[in-house]
Design a protein around this motif. Structure first.
Motif, short mmCIF file in Angstrom:
data_model
loop_
_atom_site.label_atom_id
_atom_site.label_comp_id
_atom_site.label_asym_id
_atom_site.label_seq_id
_atom_site.Cartn_x
_atom_site.Cartn_y
_atom_site.Cartn_z
N VAL A 20 0.87 -1.19 0.00
CA VAL A 20 0.00 0.00 0.00
C VAL A 20 0.90 1.23 0.00
CG1 VAL A 20 -1.96 -1.09 1.14
CG2 VAL A 20 -0.19 -0.04 2.52
N GLY A 21 0.41 2.32 -0.60
CA GLY A 21 1.23 3.52 -0.70
C GLY A 21 0.41 4.78 -0.60
N ASP A 22 1.11 5.90 -0.78
CA ASP A 22 0.46 7.22 -0.70
C ASP A 22 -0.43 7.51 -1.90
OD1 ASP A 22 1.50 7.79 1.72
OD2 ASP A 22 3.08 9.13 1.03
N ASP A 23 -0.37 6.69 -2.94
CA ASP A 23 -1.20 6.93 -4.12
C ASP A 23 -2.59 6.29 -4.00
OD1 ASP A 23 -0.35 4.36 -4.17
OD2 ASP A 23 0.58 4.44 -6.15
N LYS A 24 -2.99 5.93 -2.77
CA LYS A 24 -4.33 5.41 -2.46
C LYS A 24 -4.61 4.06 -3.12
CE LYS A 24 -6.28 10.07 -2.05
NZ LYS A 24 -7.35 10.97 -2.51
N THR A 25 -3.59 3.28 -3.39
CA THR A 25 -3.78 1.99 -4.05
C THR A 25 -3.28 0.86 -3.18
OG1 THR A 25 -1.66 2.17 -5.20
CG2 THR A 25 -3.62 2.97 -6.36
N VAL A 26 -3.91 -0.31 -3.37
CA VAL A 26 -3.45 -1.57 -2.81
C VAL A 26 -3.10 -2.46 -3.99
CG1 VAL A 26 -4.03 -3.55 -1.36
CG2 VAL A 26 -5.02 -1.32 -0.85
N LYS A 27 -1.87 -2.97 -4.02
CA LYS A 27 -1.42 -3.77 -5.16
C LYS A 27 -0.92 -5.13 -4.69
CE LYS A 27 -0.08 0.21 -7.98
NZ LYS A 27 0.98 0.86 -8.78
N GLN A 28 -1.29 -6.15 -5.50
CA GLN A 28 -0.81 -7.50 -5.24
C GLN A 28 0.18 -7.88 -6.33
OE1 GLN A 28 -3.83 -10.53 -5.33
NE2 GLN A 28 -2.46 -12.15 -4.59
N TRP A 29 1.36 -8.40 -5.91
CA TRP A 29 2.44 -8.73 -6.83
C TRP A 29 2.81 -10.20 -6.69
CZ3 TRP A 29 4.26 -4.44 -9.60
CH2 TRP A 29 3.90 -3.19 -9.09
N LYS A 30 3.26 -10.81 -7.79
CA LYS A 30 3.79 -12.17 -7.73
C LYS A 30 5.15 -12.16 -7.04
CE LYS A 30 3.68 -14.84 -11.26
NZ LYS A 30 3.87 -15.36 -12.63
N MET A 31 5.39 -13.21 -6.26
CA MET A 31 6.68 -13.30 -5.59
C MET A 31 7.79 -13.61 -6.59
SD MET A 31 8.01 -12.90 -2.60
CE MET A 31 6.68 -13.13 -1.43
N ASP A 32 7.47 -14.41 -7.60
CA ASP A 32 8.44 -14.70 -8.65
C ASP A 32 8.43 -13.58 -9.67
OD1 ASP A 32 8.96 -17.13 -7.42
OD2 ASP A 32 7.34 -18.13 -8.53
N GLY A 33 9.60 -13.29 -10.22
CA GLY A 33 9.71 -12.22 -11.19
C GLY A 33 9.03 -12.54 -12.51
N PRO A 34 8.79 -11.55 -13.37
CA PRO A 34 8.19 -11.80 -14.68
C PRO A 34 9.13 -12.58 -15.59
CG PRO A 34 8.95 -9.54 -14.53
CD PRO A 34 9.14 -10.13 -13.16
N GLY A 35 8.55 -13.25 -16.56
CA GLY A 35 9.34 -14.02 -17.51
C GLY A 35 10.11 -13.12 -18.46
N TYR A 36 10.91 -13.73 -19.31
CA TYR A 36 11.74 -12.96 -20.25
C TYR A 36 10.85 -12.21 -21.23
CZ TYR A 36 15.24 -11.87 -23.79
OH TYR A 36 16.06 -11.20 -24.68
N GLY A 37 11.06 -10.90 -21.33
CA GLY A 37 10.30 -10.07 -22.24
C GLY A 37 9.00 -9.55 -21.67
N GLU A 38 8.61 -9.99 -20.47
CA GLU A 38 7.37 -9.52 -19.85
C GLU A 38 7.64 -8.28 -18.99
OE1 GLU A 38 5.65 -12.63 -17.61
OE2 GLU A 38 5.40 -14.00 -19.31
N GLU A 39 6.63 -7.43 -18.88
CA GLU A 39 6.75 -6.24 -18.05
C GLU A 39 6.34 -6.54 -16.61
OE1 GLU A 39 4.60 -2.99 -19.62
OE2 GLU A 39 5.76 -2.87 -21.49
N GLU A 40 6.86 -5.72 -15.70
CA GLU A 40 6.55 -5.87 -14.28
C GLU A 40 5.19 -5.23 -14.00
OE1 GLU A 40 7.19 -7.73 -11.31
OE2 GLU A 40 9.25 -7.08 -11.60
N GLU A 41 4.15 -6.07 -13.85
CA GLU A 41 2.80 -5.58 -13.61
C GLU A 41 2.23 -6.27 -12.39
OE1 GLU A 41 1.14 -3.24 -15.09
OE2 GLU A 41 2.60 -2.82 -16.70
N PRO A 42 1.42 -5.54 -11.61
CA PRO A 42 0.78 -6.18 -10.46
C PRO A 42 -0.32 -7.14 -10.89
CG PRO A 42 0.05 -3.92 -10.65
CD PRO A 42 1.13 -4.11 -11.67
N LEU A 43 -0.57 -8.16 -10.04
CA LEU A 43 -1.67 -9.09 -10.32
C LEU A 43 -3.02 -8.40 -10.20
CD1 LEU A 43 -0.43 -12.25 -8.36
CD2 LEU A 43 -0.44 -11.92 -10.84
N HIS A 44 -3.20 -7.61 -9.13
CA HIS A 44 -4.44 -6.88 -8.90
C HIS A 44 -4.09 -5.50 -8.37
CE1 HIS A 44 -6.71 -10.56 -9.48
NE2 HIS A 44 -5.96 -11.17 -8.56
N THR A 45 -4.93 -4.53 -8.67
CA THR A 45 -4.79 -3.17 -8.15
C THR A 45 -6.15 -2.69 -7.67
OG1 THR A 45 -2.99 -2.68 -9.70
CG2 THR A 45 -4.09 -0.81 -8.65
N ILE A 46 -6.18 -2.21 -6.43
CA ILE A 46 -7.41 -1.68 -5.84
C ILE A 46 -7.19 -0.19 -5.58
CG2 ILE A 46 -9.02 -1.78 -3.91
CD1 ILE A 46 -8.17 -4.70 -3.52
#
Length: 471
Positions: free
Chosen positions: A127-153
């Motif tokens: 959670v941060g000052d931008d009023k969002t709750v984000k869920q991230w994968k513990m494992d990093g993204p695959g080759y060529g994939e961008e770093e994106e959260p699983l869910h954003t509230i």
């Protein structure tokens, strides 16, 4: 009939002249030694001195953040994995074995206010000052994939803390209120509040997992029951509580880190008085975390130090500090109970040994036997003055040492003022309490009335003109 009698011959223990040596009775058992206790005392003294000689708790400094470290989280399944959030919105995942950062995420705009891992270890939440709750994968993204959260509230207000349930797919956030969320929904299951000020921290109970506690800026500590969706109890302290931590071995015990330099351990069944008040810090206590054994906890303070407290003692057994370490914002005790991590203002995460003089690595059988023997000797002679003084001595920075002396003087002055108030009450039986006499106005005292507030630190005395006024 045989009668047994004691027979003592004075020739065996009485000197013939005063110049002779005293005869000392001796036990000729070969397994005993006449100087066994003095020998053990010397061994205990040497073991205590060597413990202080080998006390080198600092292990490593993990640098890489570009702003102050604001929060830490442990991986529930991996001892070597640690997550950290910084004041610039950056989240880093560290490998403690290699002492390197293995992944960097720009998670939020502004501060990362809180970070927690899912109970299975497959993902984590921020959670941060931008009023969002984000869920991230513990494992990093695959080759060529961008770093994106699983869910954003996207919430309506700023969230100041987050914690995940220990067994279910539920997490709690705090801000203007305490919200309980299901991982599959974008709106909270329920919202709970008791008061109107912002809530700075929320923590789930690791044993009774449906209980959670929060601390707010209006000096409250509030306990909630997730099953009833209602607050249970509230305790109000003199100053604001920054965070709380539940004891992982005793379901009803929690410790609160307070702004008045102390930590308070409460039993939630009796919140009238704390079980123990832990004193030693000289500035506000910002974070606290229990060891997995539940017998000790570590606290982080604004006075640039961290301290380790036994749960049943009011004074710390250890204090850690370095010249470069600034205000310590967050602290965690690793799941194997051997190491402590702290994050501070100057962008570093430091790794410490929980036992400052412990030898790392594999111990031989002789080393283990010697370690256990020395530990028993130190416990046997721990109350001897010389050994106690050596074991308790710690070198402190000049700033902390001078603040300790200053607070000692202030405490003595408050005690004298308190004694003076009771002395006045004993000499003048007509003095009244402000609670029993609401008609007395302190700002406009009546003639001949002496006003002494019994429930505050200050003592006021109003007298006739020309008499002494004691403040």
């Amino acid at each position: 009939m045989k009668v047994k009698m004691l027979s003592r011959n004075p020739d065996n223990y009485v000197r013939e002249t005063k110049l002779d040596l005293q005869r000392v009775p001796r036990n000729y058992d070969p397994t005993l030694h006449p100087f066994e206790v003095p020998r053990e005392y010397i061994r205990a003294l040497n073991a205590t001195k060597l413990e202080r000689v080998f006390a080198k708790p600092f292990l490593a400094s993990l640098d890489g953040h570009r702003d102050g470290v604001n929060c830490l989280a442990k991986h529930p399944k991996s001892l070597a994995t640690v997550l950290s959030g910084a004041c610039d919105g950056e989240v880093r995942i560290w490998n403690l074995t290699k002492r390197k950062c293995i992944r960097t995420i720009q998670a939020h705009e502004g501060f990362v206010r809180g970070i927690c891992t899912r109970f299975c270890g497959t993902s984590f939440f921020t959670v941060g000052d931008d009023k969002t709750v984000k869920q991230w994968k513990m494992d990093g993204p695959g080759y060529g994939e961008e770093e994106e959260p699983l869910h954003t509230i996207l919430g309506k207000t700023v969230y100041t803390g987050i914690d995940h349930h220990w067994k279910e797919a539920v997490f709690a956030t705090c801000g203007q209120q305490v919200d309980i969320w299901d991982e599959q929904r974008t709106s909270p299951i329920c919202s709970m509040t008791w008061g109107f000020d912002s809530i700075s921290s929320v923590k789930f109970n690791p044993i009774e997992t449906f209980l959670l506690g929060s601390c707010a800026s209006d000096r409250n500590i509030v306990l909630y029951d997730m099953r009833q969706a209602t607050p249970l109890k509230k305790v109000i302290l003199d100053m604001r509580t920054n965070t709380i931590c539940w004891n992982p071995m005793e379901a009803f015990i929690f410790t609160a880190a307070n702004e008045d330099y102390n930590l308070y351990t409460f039993d939630m069944r009796a919140l009238d008085t704390p079980v123990m008040v832990h004193m030693d810090h000289v500035s506000a206590v910002l974070d606290v975390d229990y060891s997995p054994t539940g017998k000790e906890f570590v606290s982080a303070s604004f006075d640039k130090s961290i301290r380790i407290f036994p749960v049943d003692k009011s004074r710390s057994r250890e204090v850690y500090h370095t010249k470069r370490m600034q205000h310590v914002i967050c602290v965690k005790w690793t799941s194997d109970s051997k190491y402590i991590m702290c994050g501070s203002d100057e962008m570093n995460i430091r790794l410490w040994k929980a036992n400052a003089s412990e030898k790392l690595g594999v111990l031989t059988s002789r080393e283990k036997a010697a370690k256990d023997y020395n530990q028993k000797l130190k416990e046997k002679f721990q109350h001897h003055p010389h050994i106690k003084r050596i074991a308790r001595h710690r070198h402190l920075p000049k700033s902390i040492y001078s603040q300790i002396q200053e607070q000692r003087i202030m405490k003595e002055a408050r005690r004298r003022k308190y004694d003076l108030g009771h002395l006045i009450l004993s000499q003048y039986p007509f003095l009244t309490s402000p609670l029993s006499s609401p008609e007395i106005n302190k700002n406009q005292p009546s003639e001949g009335i002496v006003y002494v507030p019994l429930y505050s630190r200050d003592v006021f005395e109003y007298c006739h003109e020309g008499e002494a006024v004691i403040i």
